[in-house]
Design an enzyme around this catalytic site. Structure first.
Site, PDB file in Angstrom:
ATOM      1  N   HIS A 224       0.837  -1.203   0.000  1.00 53.11           N
ATOM      2  CA  HIS A 224       0.000   0.000   0.000  1.00 53.11           C
ATOM      3  C   HIS A 224       0.875   1.258   0.000  1.00 53.11           C
ATOM      4  O   HIS A 224       0.467   2.313  -0.474  1.00 53.11           O
ATOM      5  CB  HIS A 224      -0.908   0.038   1.229  1.00 53.11           C
ATOM      6  N   ASP A 297      -4.537  -6.136  -7.796  1.00 53.46           N
ATOM      7  CA  ASP A 297      -4.748  -5.552  -6.481  1.00 53.46           C
ATOM      8  C   ASP A 297      -5.105  -4.086  -6.725  1.00 53.46           C
ATOM      9  O   ASP A 297      -4.996  -3.586  -7.851  1.00 53.46           O
ATOM     10  CB  ASP A 297      -3.476  -5.693  -5.636  1.00 53.46           C
TER      11      ASP A 297
END
Length: 547
Positions: A224, A297
């Site tokens: 992230h 993702d």
């Protein structure tokens, strides 16, 4: 989180949706079907109307629901405050219905519900983490039931596609993002448990996604925030990290999610797997023979998003590498235009057909009356009994210990103090919370000869910053363990063990979760009524001390 909350069924939502013919779809409309945009349960009316227009104008194919724009999906550093909304579930149901009505083509509704809707929504059932399930021994029936219950919970809300399970092998205790989300570090058990979980979801009629290919388990970096680099040989990866994917991709997988990972042994250029034609096409499609949907993702994650300033360029790069679905595309309009302008008709058609097959599988399946779900409390209690793990010693000997010879110290602030309360009320062992103890009392505790029951509730499930404990709290805990004669009950991520002094002079009882059912089972173990059946789902990477 109200873990025993029963959710009402969103009746009729799935039944009234029918797929139309794709004969008149333009190339742009087909490309739009490849986009899964992020939507937020607690959005403003202005945001909702913008989303409705985005769906209509771009023929968007799927939505992925998140709690709010301050949730983890867009708040990687945790700087924004997440506002609690006890009506998030009702809001979710109404938004699904609203967005479906706004869409010219039925939308696939998705969510990350690895341990249930509670991963994203307040007041919904929460099931144990994958690492907890990994401690079960030969109890695939329980894992199947968890998968089934979660699948039913999803369907009742109007969600067709659960982006789960995690197939990553948990072989790095300092992994900041996988850890408790993995079934463990044994590739065979990960595969076996994931298969049972998938079978349960499939019985409920919910799509799955195996993630995060080619394996996100062995990294110190959170994708992230930055791009993780997996520095392992191709042979090692094929034999270990990719093993569960290879075993399950042909029969069980509805889709495979690609992690934002740089794997030089697979692609020497160092490109993230999501943008690597070598990994997506040459390896996954051609060498491993996977023919299903490949999904990225989240495209807003900094591992990839920070490298592309031009809107839509990131999705185009992923498309050219072999991606079918772009999850959390931040610039769908621009990305659709860029992909269409490439005029790769055959390539677009192949991705579109794979996505459309998923829609047919979802919307054209029969609507049989589902079997009854196991009640959440009953299921969690069964899992708690079966996963309970004991390192050294035996809880049975505690029955013979007088309450005057025991001292209970609570670390952390549990939402519900079930176990400490039972010890106090039933066994007459008064609790002392470490944060409330004066330094003199802590010193007295070090010096007395009492057996210490340490009730440990880590504030965080992630390893960052000592799982949420202060340095002083960890030092105090370890000083007590070094002295010996401690019985530690851990109500949280078992990877916390790597921060502790491990000695055979103590007993370490792993409960894995802080749910009331797990605390109740812990007290039954304390009284000698239960024998530990679970097994630590990873190898303990810490030295065993003599004292």
């Amino acid at each position: 989180m109200a873990r025993n909350q029963q959710i009402p069924m969103n009746k009729g939502l799935k039944q009234h949706i029918k797929l139309s013919s794709t004969q008149n779809f333009s190339l742009k409309q087909k490309v739009g079907q490849l986009f899964m945009i992020a939507v937020f349960i607690n959005d403003s009316e202005e945001n909702v109307q913008e989303t409705e227009n985005l769906i209509k104008e771009n023929h968007i194919g799927a939505l992925c629901f998140f709690h709010s724009r301050a949730s983890a999906a867009t708040n990687f550093e945790g700087k924004k405050k997440v506002v609690y909304n006890e009506n998030s579930y009702e809001r979710l149901v109404s938004l699904i219905d609203r967005y479906q009505k706004a869409s010219p083509t039925p939308l696939l509704i998705t969510m990350d519900a690895e341990w249930g809707l509670a991963m994203r929504i307040e007041n919904t059932p929460q099931y144990p983490y994958a690492l907890t399930l990994g401690a079960l021994q030969n109890r695939e029936d329980l894992i199947h039931q968890v998968g089934y219950n979660i699948g039913q919970d999803c369907l009742e809300a109007g969600i067709h596609w659960n982006l789960a399970p995690v197939l990553d092998i948990n072989n790095n205790p300092e992994n900041p993002v996988i850890g408790y989300r993995s079934f463990g570090d044994d590739k065979e058990k990960v595969t076996q448990n994931a298969k049972a979980f998938i079978a349960g979801m499939r019985e409920a009629g919910v799509l799955n996604s195996l993630k995060h290919f080619p394996g996100h388990g062995d990294t110190h970096t959170d994708s992230h925030l930055a791009l993780p680099i997996i520095d392992k040989s191709k042979e090692n990866l094929l034999e270990n990290e990719m093993y569960p994917f290879q075993e399950l991709m042909h029969e069980e997988a509805d889709s495979i999610m690609i992690g934002h990972l740089s794997v030089p042994s697979l692609d020497p250029s160092g490109k993230p797997a999501t943008l690597s034609k070598i990994i997506l096409t040459s390896l996954l499609r051609e060498k491993l023979g996977y023919n299903g949907v490949i999904i990225s993702d989240a495209m807003n994650m900094h591992a990839v998003s920070k490298s592309f300033e031009e809107k839509g360029a990131l999705e185009l790069a992923a498309f050219n590498a072999g991606m079918d679905i772009f999850c959390f595309s931040e610039h769908p309009k621009e990305a659709i235009d860029k992909i269409v302008s490439e005029n790769k008709v055959k390539r677009i058609e192949s991705s579109f057909e794979r996505v459309w097959e998923l829609k047919k599988k979802t919307f054209n399946q029969s609507n049989d009356i589902p079997k009854t779900k196991s009640t959440l409390k009953k299921l969690n209690t069964e899992i708690a009994k079966a996963c309970l793990t004991e390192l050294f010693g035996s809880g049975k000997k505690l029955v013979e210990t007088s309450s005057q010879d025991l001292e209970q110290i609570v670390f952390g602030k549990p939402k519900l103090s079930v176990f400490p309360r039972y010890l106090e009320q039933e066994s007459k062992v008064q609790p002392s919370r470490i944060n409330d103890m004066e330094s003199e009392r802590v010193q007295d505790s070090f010096e007395n000869q009492k057996t210490k029951v340490l009730s440990v509730f880590p504030p965080s499930v992630k390893p960052k910053n000592g799982f949420g404990f202060t340095k002083e709290e960890l030092e105090t805990m370890n000083q007590m363990l070094k002295k010996g004669s401690c019985i530690l009950y851990l109500f949280g991520n078992p990877l916390f063990l790597h921060t502790l002094h491990i000695s055979a002079q103590n007993s370490y009882i792993l409960m894995y979760q802080d749910f009331p059912e797990f605390q109740e089972v812990a007290y039954s173990h304390f009284k000698g009524e239960l024998v530990a059946e679970g097994r630590l789902p990873f190898q303990l990477k810490t030295n065993l001390h003599e004292n």
